[in-house]
Scaffold this motif. Structure first.
Motif, PDB file in Angstrom:
ATOM      1  N   LEU A  15      -9.533   5.083  13.875  1.00 22.95           N
ATOM      2  CA  LEU A  15      -8.740   4.645  15.022  1.00 22.95           C
ATOM      3  C   LEU A  15      -8.186   3.241  14.825  1.00 22.95           C
ATOM      4  O   LEU A  15      -7.067   2.943  15.249  1.00 22.95           O
ATOM      5  CB  LEU A  15      -9.557   4.750  16.306  1.00 22.95           C
ATOM      6  N   LEU A  16      -8.958   2.370  14.172  1.00 24.49           N
ATOM      7  CA  LEU A  16      -8.441   1.030  13.887  1.00 24.49           C
ATOM      8  C   LEU A  16      -7.203   1.106  12.996  1.00 24.49           C
ATOM      9  O   LEU A  16      -6.246   0.358  13.190  1.00 24.49           O
ATOM     10  CB  LEU A  16      -9.518   0.162  13.231  1.00 24.49           C
ATOM     11  N   GLU A  17      -7.209   2.019  12.045  1.00 23.22           N
ATOM     12  CA  GLU A  17      -6.034   2.230  11.182  1.00 23.22           C
ATOM     13  C   GLU A  17      -4.827   2.667  12.002  1.00 23.22           C
ATOM     14  O   GLU A  17      -3.688   2.347  11.655  1.00 23.22           O
ATOM     15  CB  GLU A  17      -6.318   3.298  10.122  1.00 23.22           C
ATOM     16  N   LEU A  18      -5.076   3.395  13.078  1.00 20.58           N
ATOM     17  CA  LEU A  18      -4.000   3.884  13.944  1.00 20.58           C
ATOM     18  C   LEU A  18      -3.594   2.852  15.002  1.00 20.58           C
ATOM     19  O   LEU A  18      -2.676   3.093  15.779  1.00 20.58           O
ATOM     20  CB  LEU A  18      -4.428   5.186  14.631  1.00 20.58           C
ATOM     21  N   GLY A  19      -4.325   1.720  15.062  1.00 22.57           N
ATOM     22  CA  GLY A  19      -3.993   0.667  16.012  1.00 22.57           C
ATOM     23  C   GLY A  19      -4.745   0.730  17.325  1.00 22.57           C
ATOM     24  O   GLY A  19      -4.331   0.132  18.314  1.00 22.57           O
ATOM     25  N   PHE A  20      -5.872   1.452  17.339  1.00 19.37           N
ATOM     26  CA  PHE A  20      -6.662   1.597  18.564  1.00 19.37           C
ATOM     27  C   PHE A  20      -8.110   1.211  18.329  1.00 19.37           C
ATOM     28  O   PHE A  20      -8.614   1.254  17.215  1.00 19.37           O
ATOM     29  CB  PHE A  20      -6.597   3.050  19.060  1.00 19.37           C
ATOM     30  N   ARG A  21      -8.781   0.840  19.408  1.00 22.43           N
ATOM     31  CA  ARG A  21     -10.194   0.499  19.349  1.00 22.43           C
ATOM     32  C   ARG A  21     -10.983   1.567  20.096  1.00 22.43           C
ATOM     33  O   ARG A  21     -10.643   1.928  21.230  1.00 22.43           O
ATOM     34  CB  ARG A  21     -10.433  -0.862  20.008  1.00 22.43           C
ATOM     35  N   LEU A  22     -12.018   2.062  19.473  1.00 20.47           N
ATOM     36  CA  LEU A  22     -12.887   3.065  20.089  1.00 20.47           C
ATOM     37  C   LEU A  22     -13.884   2.356  21.001  1.00 20.47           C
ATOM     38  O   LEU A  22     -14.638   1.495  20.562  1.00 20.47           O
ATOM     39  CB  LEU A  22     -13.620   3.853  18.999  1.00 20.47           C
ATOM     40  N   LEU A  35     -15.986  16.729  23.679  1.00 13.43           N
ATOM     41  CA  LEU A  35     -16.061  15.411  23.060  1.00 13.43           C
ATOM     42  C   LEU A  35     -15.117  14.499  23.818  1.00 13.43           C
ATOM     43  O   LEU A  35     -13.910  14.756  23.879  1.00 13.43           O
ATOM     44  CB  LEU A  35     -15.665  15.485  21.580  1.00 13.43           C
ATOM     45  N   GLN A  36     -15.677  13.456  24.421  1.00 14.78           N
ATOM     46  CA  GLN A  36     -14.873  12.502  25.182  1.00 14.78           C
ATOM     47  C   GLN A  36     -14.769  11.204  24.383  1.00 14.78           C
ATOM     48  O   GLN A  36     -15.786  10.649  23.951  1.00 14.78           O
ATOM     49  CB  GLN A  36     -15.514  12.198  26.526  1.00 14.78           C
ATOM     50  N   LEU A  37     -13.530  10.750  24.195  1.00 15.11           N
ATOM     51  CA  LEU A  37     -13.277   9.490  23.513  1.00 15.11           C
ATOM     52  C   LEU A  37     -12.583   8.546  24.475  1.00 15.11           C
ATOM     53  O   LEU A  37     -11.578   8.911  25.088  1.00 15.11           O
ATOM     54  CB  LEU A  37     -12.373   9.691  22.299  1.00 15.11           C
ATOM     55  N   MET A  38     -13.115   7.345  24.629  1.00 16.80           N
ATOM     56  CA  MET A  38     -12.441   6.296  25.379  1.00 16.80           C
ATOM     57  C   MET A  38     -11.896   5.324  24.350  1.00 16.80           C
ATOM     58  O   MET A  38     -12.635   4.826  23.509  1.00 16.80           O
ATOM     59  CB  MET A  38     -13.407   5.561  26.310  1.00 16.80           C
ATOM     60  N   VAL A  39     -10.591   5.088  24.444  1.00 15.17           N
ATOM     61  CA  VAL A  39      -9.926   4.224  23.469  1.00 15.17           C
ATOM     62  C   VAL A  39      -8.986   3.266  24.178  1.00 15.17           C
ATOM     63  O   VAL A  39      -8.589   3.501  25.328  1.00 15.17           O
ATOM     64  CB  VAL A  39      -9.147   5.055  22.436  1.00 15.17           C
ATOM     65  N   GLU A  40      -8.639   2.204  23.476  1.00 16.60           N
ATOM     66  CA  GLU A  40      -7.644   1.276  23.983  1.00 16.60           C
ATOM     67  C   GLU A  40      -6.854   0.725  22.805  1.00 16.60           C
ATOM     68  O   GLU A  40      -7.365   0.679  21.679  1.00 16.60           O
ATOM     69  CB  GLU A  40      -8.284   0.145  24.784  1.00 16.60           C
ATOM     70  N   PRO A  41      -5.599   0.331  23.054  1.00 21.28           N
ATOM     71  CA  PRO A  41      -4.816  -0.254  21.978  1.00 21.28           C
ATOM     72  C   PRO A  41      -5.488  -1.534  21.475  1.00 21.28           C
ATOM     73  O   PRO A  41      -6.014  -2.328  22.262  1.00 21.28           O
ATOM     74  CB  PRO A  41      -3.464  -0.561  22.621  1.00 21.28           C
ATOM     75  N   LEU A  75     -11.517  18.393  23.369  1.00 18.20           N
ATOM     76  CA  LEU A  75     -11.398  16.964  23.098  1.00 18.20           C
ATOM     77  C   LEU A  75     -10.672  16.314  24.268  1.00 18.20           C
ATOM     78  O   LEU A  75      -9.592  16.752  24.654  1.00 18.20           O
ATOM     79  CB  LEU A  75     -10.619  16.735  21.796  1.00 18.20           C
ATOM     80  N   GLU A  76     -11.286  15.277  24.827  1.00 16.96           N
ATOM     81  CA  GLU A  76     -10.683  14.512  25.912  1.00 16.96           C
ATOM     82  C   GLU A  76     -10.518  13.072  25.445  1.00 16.96           C
ATOM     83  O   GLU A  76     -11.490  12.457  24.999  1.00 16.96           O
ATOM     84  CB  GLU A  76     -11.561  14.532  27.161  1.00 16.96           C
ATOM     85  N   VAL A  77      -9.311  12.546  25.543  1.00 12.58           N
ATOM     86  CA  VAL A  77      -9.036  11.166  25.168  1.00 12.58           C
ATOM     87  C   VAL A  77      -8.540  10.444  26.406  1.00 12.58           C
ATOM     88  O   VAL A  77      -7.640  10.919  27.094  1.00 12.58           O
ATOM     89  CB  VAL A  77      -7.980  11.082  24.047  1.00 12.58           C
ATOM     90  N   SER A  78      -9.149   9.280  26.689  1.00 11.40           N
ATOM     91  CA  SER A  78      -8.737   8.523  27.866  1.00 11.40           C
ATOM     92  C   SER A  78      -8.889   7.030  27.611  1.00 11.40           C
ATOM     93  O   SER A  78      -9.509   6.602  26.643  1.00 11.40           O
ATOM     94  CB  SER A  78      -9.571   8.919  29.088  1.00 11.40           C
ATOM     95  N   SER A  79      -8.328   6.270  28.522  1.00  7.60           N
ATOM     96  CA  SER A  79      -8.487   4.829  28.530  1.00  7.60           C
ATOM     97  C   SER A  79      -9.783   4.500  29.260  1.00  7.60           C
ATOM     98  O   SER A  79     -10.179   5.216  30.178  1.00  7.60           O
ATOM     99  CB  SER A  79      -7.311   4.220  29.273  1.00  7.60           C
ATOM    100  N   PRO A  80     -10.447   3.409  28.898  1.00 16.17           N
ATOM    101  CA  PRO A  80     -11.645   3.030  29.640  1.00 16.17           C
ATOM    102  C   PRO A  80     -11.336   2.535  31.042  1.00 16.17           C
ATOM    103  O   PRO A  80     -12.194   2.515  31.902  1.00 16.17           O
ATOM    104  CB  PRO A  80     -12.278   1.936  28.792  1.00 16.17           C
ATOM    105  N   GLY A  81     -10.090   2.137  31.291  1.00 19.27           N
ATOM    106  CA  GLY A  81      -9.706   1.671  32.619  1.00 19.27           C
ATOM    107  C   GLY A  81     -10.407   0.389  33.009  1.00 19.27           C
ATOM    108  O   GLY A  81     -10.952  -0.328  32.173  1.00 19.27           O
ATOM    109  N   LEU A  82     -10.405   0.109  34.284  1.00 18.51           N
ATOM    110  CA  LEU A  82     -11.017  -1.122  34.775  1.00 18.51           C
ATOM    111  C   LEU A  82     -12.524  -1.072  34.794  1.00 18.51           C
ATOM    112  O   LEU A  82     -13.199  -2.078  34.645  1.00 18.51           O
ATOM    113  CB  LEU A  82     -10.507  -1.425  36.193  1.00 18.51           C
ATOM    114  N   ASP A  83     -13.089   0.126  34.986  1.00 17.83           N
ATOM    115  CA  ASP A  83     -14.549   0.277  35.052  1.00 17.83           C
ATOM    116  C   ASP A  83     -15.106   0.676  33.682  1.00 17.83           C
ATOM    117  O   ASP A  83     -15.850   1.629  33.558  1.00 17.83           O
ATOM    118  CB  ASP A  83     -14.926   1.330  36.097  1.00 17.83           C
ATOM    119  N   ARG A  84     -14.733  -0.105  32.688  1.00 17.06           N
ATOM    120  CA  ARG A  84     -15.152   0.229  31.329  1.00 17.06           C
ATOM    121  C   ARG A  84     -16.656   0.160  31.164  1.00 17.06           C
ATOM    122  O   ARG A  84     -17.323  -0.622  31.833  1.00 17.06           O
ATOM    123  CB  ARG A  84     -14.454  -0.674  30.305  1.00 17.06           C
ATOM    124  N   PRO A  85     -17.184   1.005  30.267  1.00 15.32           N
ATOM    125  CA  PRO A  85     -18.646   0.989  30.041  1.00 15.32           C
ATOM    126  C   PRO A  85     -19.084  -0.276  29.323  1.00 15.32           C
ATOM    127  O   PRO A  85     -18.297  -0.914  28.672  1.00 15.32           O
ATOM    128  CB  PRO A  85     -18.879   2.214  29.181  1.00 15.32           C
TER     129      PRO A  85
END
Length: 85
Positions: A15-22, A35-41, A75-85
């Motif tokens: 994901l870092l290669e793609l420009g995102f942080r897991l 499988l749930q992935l929370m990612v952000e740019p 596979l579910e991909v989402s943003s962590p949003g404001l209430d990030r873990p």
């Protein structure tokens, strides 16, 4: 090491290669495996639906090719949003 941790270690550099942080990997094992992935740019810009779709397509191809998942899965991909873990 459990499957979540192994997937996290494998996908983090991809994901870092793609420009995102897991942010988080979570496996839900109810009736089906999800499988749930929370990612952000990585550049801290807003996560978009297009970004989630891009990651979903890219990651699913990699996971399927490498046979990471033990069975059929969603596979579910989402943003962590404001209430990030």
């Amino acid at each position: 090491m459990d499957l979540e941790a192994r997937i996290n270690a494998f996908l983090d550099p991809v994901l870092l290669e793609l420009g995102f942080r897991l942010v988080r990997v979570k496996l839900e094992t109810n009736a089906d495996l999800t499988l749930q992935l929370m990612v952000e740019p990585e550049d801290k810009t807003r996560m978009t639906i297009d970004g989630c779709a891009f990651i979903s397509k890219s990651v699913s191809v990699i996971l399927d090719a490498e046979a990471w998942m033990p069975e059929n899965y969603s596979l579910e991909v989402s943003s962590p949003g404001l209430d990030r873990p």
